[in-house]
Design a protein around this motif. Sequence first.
Motif, PDB file in Angstrom:
ATOM      1  N   ALA A 104       3.837  10.211  -7.238  1.00 15.43           N
ATOM      2  CA  ALA A 104       4.752  10.517  -8.332  1.00 15.43           C
ATOM      3  C   ALA A 104       3.987  10.773  -9.624  1.00 15.43           C
ATOM      4  O   ALA A 104       4.433  11.547 -10.475  1.00 15.43           O
ATOM      5  CB  ALA A 104       5.730   9.364  -8.535  1.00 15.43           C
ATOM      6  N   MET A 105       2.811  10.160  -9.784  1.00 23.56           N
ATOM      7  CA  MET A 105       2.001  10.361 -10.981  1.00 23.56           C
ATOM      8  C   MET A 105       1.332  11.724 -10.988  1.00 23.56           C
ATOM      9  O   MET A 105       1.125  12.317 -12.037  1.00 23.56           O
ATOM     10  CB  MET A 105       0.900   9.289 -11.071  1.00 23.56           C
ATOM     11  N   MET A 106       0.936  12.218  -9.843  1.00 25.82           N
ATOM     12  CA  MET A 106       0.201  13.474  -9.738  1.00 25.82           C
ATOM     13  C   MET A 106       1.106  14.558  -9.169  1.00 25.82           C
ATOM     14  O   MET A 106       1.193  14.728  -7.951  1.00 25.82           O
ATOM     15  CB  MET A 106      -1.021  13.310  -8.811  1.00 25.82           C
ATOM     16  N   PRO A 107       1.809  15.284 -10.014  1.00 22.09           N
ATOM     17  CA  PRO A 107       2.689  16.340  -9.503  1.00 22.09           C
ATOM     18  C   PRO A 107       1.895  17.481  -8.876  1.00 22.09           C
ATOM     19  O   PRO A 107       0.750  17.728  -9.249  1.00 22.09           O
ATOM     20  CB  PRO A 107       3.466  16.787 -10.742  1.00 22.09           C
ATOM     21  N   LYS A 108       2.509  18.177  -7.943  1.00 26.80           N
ATOM     22  CA  LYS A 108       1.840  19.306  -7.293  1.00 26.80           C
ATOM     23  C   LYS A 108       1.808  20.485  -8.250  1.00 26.80           C
ATOM     24  O   LYS A 108       2.728  20.731  -9.023  1.00 26.80           O
ATOM     25  CB  LYS A 108       2.625  19.702  -6.033  1.00 26.80           C
ATOM     26  N   LYS A 109       0.708  21.256  -8.174  1.00 28.26           N
ATOM     27  CA  LYS A 109       0.588  22.427  -9.017  1.00 28.26           C
ATOM     28  C   LYS A 109       1.435  23.542  -8.418  1.00 28.26           C
ATOM     29  O   LYS A 109       1.504  23.708  -7.202  1.00 28.26           O
ATOM     30  CB  LYS A 109      -0.867  22.874  -9.095  1.00 28.26           C
ATOM     31  N   SER A 110       2.066  24.314  -9.296  1.00 27.20           N
ATOM     32  CA  SER A 110       2.875  25.420  -8.788  1.00 27.20           C
ATOM     33  C   SER A 110       1.998  26.561  -8.316  1.00 27.20           C
ATOM     34  O   SER A 110       0.907  26.788  -8.824  1.00 27.20           O
ATOM     35  CB  SER A 110       3.849  25.888  -9.881  1.00 27.20           C
ATOM     36  N   GLN A 111       2.437  27.331  -7.340  1.00 25.41           N
ATOM     37  CA  GLN A 111       1.661  28.413  -6.737  1.00 25.41           C
ATOM     38  C   GLN A 111       1.834  29.734  -7.491  1.00 25.41           C
ATOM     39  O   GLN A 111       1.311  30.746  -7.067  1.00 25.41           O
ATOM     40  CB  GLN A 111       2.125  28.591  -5.288  1.00 25.41           C
ATOM     41  N   ASP A 112       2.551  29.778  -8.595  1.00 27.92           N
ATOM     42  CA  ASP A 112       2.819  31.042  -9.303  1.00 27.92           C
ATOM     43  C   ASP A 112       1.606  31.611  -9.923  1.00 27.92           C
ATOM     44  O   ASP A 112       0.777  31.379 -10.533  1.00 27.92           O
ATOM     45  CB  ASP A 112       3.891  30.852 -10.376  1.00 27.92           C
ATOM     46  N   LEU A 120       0.823  -1.208   0.000  1.00 30.30           N
ATOM     47  CA  LEU A 120       0.000   0.000   0.000  1.00 30.30           C
ATOM     48  C   LEU A 120       0.857   1.258   0.000  1.00 30.30           C
ATOM     49  O   LEU A 120       0.566   2.229  -0.704  1.00 30.30           O
ATOM     50  CB  LEU A 120      -0.954  -0.003   1.198  1.00 30.30           C
ATOM     51  N   TYR A 121       1.931   1.268   0.773  1.00 33.53           N
ATOM     52  CA  TYR A 121       2.831   2.425   0.825  1.00 33.53           C
ATOM     53  C   TYR A 121       3.520   2.628  -0.530  1.00 33.53           C
ATOM     54  O   TYR A 121       3.684   3.757  -0.987  1.00 33.53           O
ATOM     55  CB  TYR A 121       3.863   2.243   1.939  1.00 33.53           C
ATOM     56  N   ALA A 122       3.906   1.545  -1.187  1.00 31.89           N
ATOM     57  CA  ALA A 122       4.524   1.654  -2.509  1.00 31.89           C
ATOM     58  C   ALA A 122       3.523   2.212  -3.525  1.00 31.89           C
ATOM     59  O   ALA A 122       3.872   3.070  -4.349  1.00 31.89           O
ATOM     60  CB  ALA A 122       5.045   0.294  -2.964  1.00 31.89           C
ATOM     61  N   CYS A 123       2.272   1.765  -3.459  1.00 30.69           N
ATOM     62  CA  CYS A 123       1.241   2.287  -4.363  1.00 30.69           C
ATOM     63  C   CYS A 123       0.984   3.760  -4.093  1.00 30.69           C
ATOM     64  O   CYS A 123       0.797   4.556  -5.023  1.00 30.69           O
ATOM     65  CB  CYS A 123      -0.056   1.488  -4.218  1.00 30.69           C
ATOM     66  N   PHE A 124       0.978   4.162  -2.817  1.00 29.38           N
ATOM     67  CA  PHE A 124       0.811   5.570  -2.456  1.00 29.38           C
ATOM     68  C   PHE A 124       1.950   6.411  -3.032  1.00 29.38           C
ATOM     69  O   PHE A 124       1.729   7.499  -3.568  1.00 29.38           O
ATOM     70  CB  PHE A 124       0.748   5.706  -0.929  1.00 29.38           C
ATOM     71  N   GLY A 125       3.168   5.914  -2.929  1.00 30.30           N
ATOM     72  CA  GLY A 125       4.314   6.632  -3.491  1.00 30.30           C
ATOM     73  C   GLY A 125       4.216   6.767  -4.992  1.00 30.30           C
ATOM     74  O   GLY A 125       4.534   7.820  -5.564  1.00 30.30           O
ATOM     75  N   LEU A 126       3.775   5.702  -5.672  1.00 30.52           N
ATOM     76  CA  LEU A 126       3.595   5.777  -7.125  1.00 30.52           C
ATOM     77  C   LEU A 126       2.499   6.765  -7.494  1.00 30.52           C
ATOM     78  O   LEU A 126       2.617   7.518  -8.470  1.00 30.52           O
ATOM     79  CB  LEU A 126       3.275   4.396  -7.686  1.00 30.52           C
ATOM     80  N   PHE A 127       1.421   6.795  -6.728  1.00 23.89           N
ATOM     81  CA  PHE A 127       0.326   7.731  -6.998  1.00 23.89           C
ATOM     82  C   PHE A 127       0.809   9.163  -6.831  1.00 23.89           C
ATOM     83  O   PHE A 127       0.481  10.039  -7.636  1.00 23.89           O
ATOM     84  CB  PHE A 127      -0.853   7.448  -6.065  1.00 23.89           C
TER      85      PHE A 127
END
Length: 119
Positions: A111-119, A102-109
Amino acid sequence: MFYKFSNISGRIGAASQQAAFRPEGILPLTQTEAPPLIFGSPVKSAGEEAAAPRGKPTIVRNKVPEMQQIMQRPGNMLYVKRGGLDAMLYRGTMGLTVLGVLYACFGLFQAMMPKKSQD
């Protein structure tokens, strides 16, 4: 013709057959009598060696037949045949395995969804 590496000049040069096959100058063995047998003395078991300093003989009980009977009994799965401790260790190991997946799947998820920049 035979060649040999010269340590002095650092080059390969001509040599005699004897020198080429024995570059260190090692002569063939001339020993005529046989060496003493390594395994010629009687063998001591581990219990005898451990008991020698104390002077008391140690008797180790053979548990193999008992364990064979336990493992050949019909019923439970092989990894929980010895009782509660085996069942607890099995369940703990399986729980840690599931948490790791589950932790590995969470890490992959993540990595798939990058954070949006605040600019």
